[in-house]
Design an enzyme around this catalytic site. Structure first.
Site, PDB file in Angstrom:
ATOM      1  N   ASP A 153      88.782 130.453  25.635  1.00 41.54           N
ATOM      2  CA  ASP A 153      89.078 131.858  25.784  1.00 41.54           C
ATOM      3  C   ASP A 153      87.804 132.510  26.287  1.00 41.54           C
ATOM      4  O   ASP A 153      87.971 133.740  27.079  1.00 41.54           O
ATOM      5  CB  ASP A 153      89.938 132.502  25.089  1.00 41.54           C
ATOM      6  CG  ASP A 153      91.151 132.145  24.750  1.00 41.54           C
ATOM      7  OD1 ASP A 153      92.072 131.402  25.654  1.00 41.54           O
ATOM      8  OD2 ASP A 153      91.872 132.311  23.634  1.00 41.54           O
ATOM      9  N   LYS A 178      92.342 140.265  24.847  1.00 42.28           N
ATOM     10  CA  LYS A 178      93.107 139.706  26.099  1.00 42.28           C
ATOM     11  C   LYS A 178      94.529 139.498  25.483  1.00 42.28           C
ATOM     12  O   LYS A 178      94.793 139.423  24.358  1.00 42.28           O
ATOM     13  CB  LYS A 178      92.717 138.238  26.545  1.00 42.28           C
ATOM     14  CG  LYS A 178      92.615 137.156  25.467  1.00 42.28           C
ATOM     15  CD  LYS A 178      93.766 136.338  25.260  1.00 42.28           C
ATOM     16  CE  LYS A 178      93.923 135.319  24.307  1.00 42.28           C
ATOM     17  NZ  LYS A 178      95.074 134.767  23.630  1.00 42.28           N
TER      18      LYS A 178
HETATM   19  O1  C5P Z   1      88.486 126.127  22.343  1.00 42.49           O
HETATM   20  P1  C5P Z   1      88.561 126.909  20.869  1.00 42.49           P
HETATM   21  O2  C5P Z   1      87.459 126.268  20.090  1.00 42.49           O
HETATM   22  O3  C5P Z   1      89.032 128.090  21.156  1.00 42.49           O
HETATM   23  O4  C5P Z   1      89.791 125.863  20.522  1.00 42.49           O
HETATM   24  C1  C5P Z   1      90.058 125.843  19.174  1.00 42.49           C
HETATM   25  C2  C5P Z   1      91.343 124.795  18.832  1.00 42.49           C
HETATM   26  O5  C5P Z   1      92.360 125.172  19.368  1.00 42.49           O
HETATM   27  C3  C5P Z   1      91.030 123.622  19.358  1.00 42.49           C
HETATM   28  O6  C5P Z   1      90.174 122.661  18.418  1.00 42.49           O
HETATM   29  C4  C5P Z   1      92.212 122.870  19.459  1.00 42.49           C
HETATM   30  O7  C5P Z   1      92.830 122.425  18.196  1.00 42.49           O
HETATM   31  C5  C5P Z   1      93.059 123.927  20.089  1.00 42.49           C
HETATM   32  N1  C5P Z   1      93.245 123.975  21.395  1.00 42.49           N
HETATM   33  C6  C5P Z   1      94.023 123.116  22.168  1.00 42.49           C
HETATM   34  N2  C5P Z   1      93.991 123.256  23.469  1.00 42.49           N
HETATM   35  C7  C5P Z   1      93.391 124.159  24.093  1.00 42.49           C
HETATM   36  C8  C5P Z   1      92.362 125.085  23.466  1.00 42.49           C
HETATM   37  C9  C5P Z   1      92.478 125.269  22.159  1.00 42.49           C
HETATM   38  O8  C5P Z   1      94.743 122.231  21.379  1.00 42.49           O
HETATM   39  N3  C5P Z   1      93.428 124.258  25.359  1.00 42.49           N
END
Ligand code: C5P
Length: 289
Positions: free
Chosen positions: A138, A11
């Site tokens: 994502d 993406k």
């Molecule tokens: O959801 P994911 O595991 O991909 O997110 C990784 C990190 O990115 C989260 O632990 C957070 O620190 C940050 N994040 C965030 N806000 C989001 C998506 C991700 O702060 N909307």
């Protein structure tokens, strides 16, 4: 059938805005997301031993429970009530890691789609997206991909019309950026410029490629540490090579440029590819579920 080959499409974020903090350490996002032709190929083999394993051509990729695709396989089989089954994954990776291209998320979503088919589980798109949300912010987008507006953590999705035909050049500098690190740099800072998300959505609806390219903007660019100057260099190079717009994708470090067509993108990628190993000319990809 106990074996299936599936694709996982990278993406890009045509625009990315952060609206504020959310519970659980997350941030409220507003992003226009697009699937591209840069893709990983996954072979999924079901077994009845209950064992999970993964192999990949990217030797540094974890092949244990830290691997997003394996986590997706475990979660899926657990949720459909088939804990006696296991999965063997072969990942032919092409999407660079630590690039803001959602490679791990795309792999996880591809495993959910693939296992849904292999196990004839019959889960609908919304159910797969919900499962995806448990794996990462994502992943829900990557379940169906195409062109979508994402809100909330990234998991509140609205489908948009497909992006007009064009060519996309994706180029990653030699370094990677860790997502939580860049999010932490956003806290306590106020972005001066925000993307015109409504204008972006309107331009997509009207098939106005120049309007889309003009509105490409990512607020993470404001908080890049000093040693990431090459992101700006690649942006300038893409614009000099004829891109209608160029911006960093997600938390980087990859940058993409939007070109009129695939010929223009191919020529630019050939030029930039002399300096950067990770440089690809790809088309936008429509939704795949
Ligand atoms: O959801 P994911 O595991 O991909 O997110 C990784 C990190 O990115 C989260 O632990 C957070 O620190 C940050 N994040 C965030 N806000 C989001 C998506 C991700 O702060 N909307």
């Amino acid at each position: 059938m106990s074996e299936l080959e599936v694709f996982a499409w990278a993406k890009i974020n045509l625009s990315l805005d952060i609206l504020g903090p959310m519970p659980g350490g997350y941030h409220r996002m507003k992003m226009v997301m697009q699937s591209t032709g840069l893709r990983d190929r996954l072979r999924i083999r079901l077994n009845s031993t209950g064992e999970f394993s993964a192999r990949s051509n990217f030797g540094f990729l974890p092949t244990d429970s830290r691997n997003d695709a394996l986590r997706a396989a475990r979660l899926f089989l657990e949720r459909i009530g088939r804990p006696e089954l296991g999965v063997e994954l072969e990942l032919e990776k092409h999407i660079p890691v630590g690039a803001g291209l959602g490679g791990g998320s795309a792999d996880a979503a591809a495993v959910l789609r693939g296992l849904n088919e292999l196990c004839r589980a019959g889960l609908g798109r919304a159910e797969l997206e919900k499962l995806g949300g448990e794996l990462g912010s994502d992943v829900p987008f990557c379940v169906a991909g195409g062109t979508q507006l994402a809100g909330g953590r990234g998991d509140e999705l609205t489908e948009l019309p497909p992006l007009p035909d064009c060519g996309i050049v994706i180029c990653k500098p030699g370094f990677s950026i860790r997502t939580p690190y860049l999010f932490s740099r956003v806290d306590g800072r106020r972005s001066r410029l925000h993307p015109d998300t409504a204008g972006m959505v309107e331009a997509i609806g009207g098939g106005d490629l120049a309007g889309v390219a003009r509105r490409c903007h990512n607020v993470f660019e404001d908080v890049l540490p000093r040693n990431c100057g090459e992101v700006r260099t690649i942006k300038s190079r893409l614009l000099d090579l004829g891109a209608l717009g160029a911006v960093m994708s997600g938390t980087g470090s990859a940058v993409f440029g939007i070109f009129e067509d695939m010929d223009a993108a191919g020529a630019a990628a050939a030029e930039l590819g002399r300096e950067y190993r990770d440089c690809f000319a790809v088309p936008p990809v429509p939704k795949h579920l």
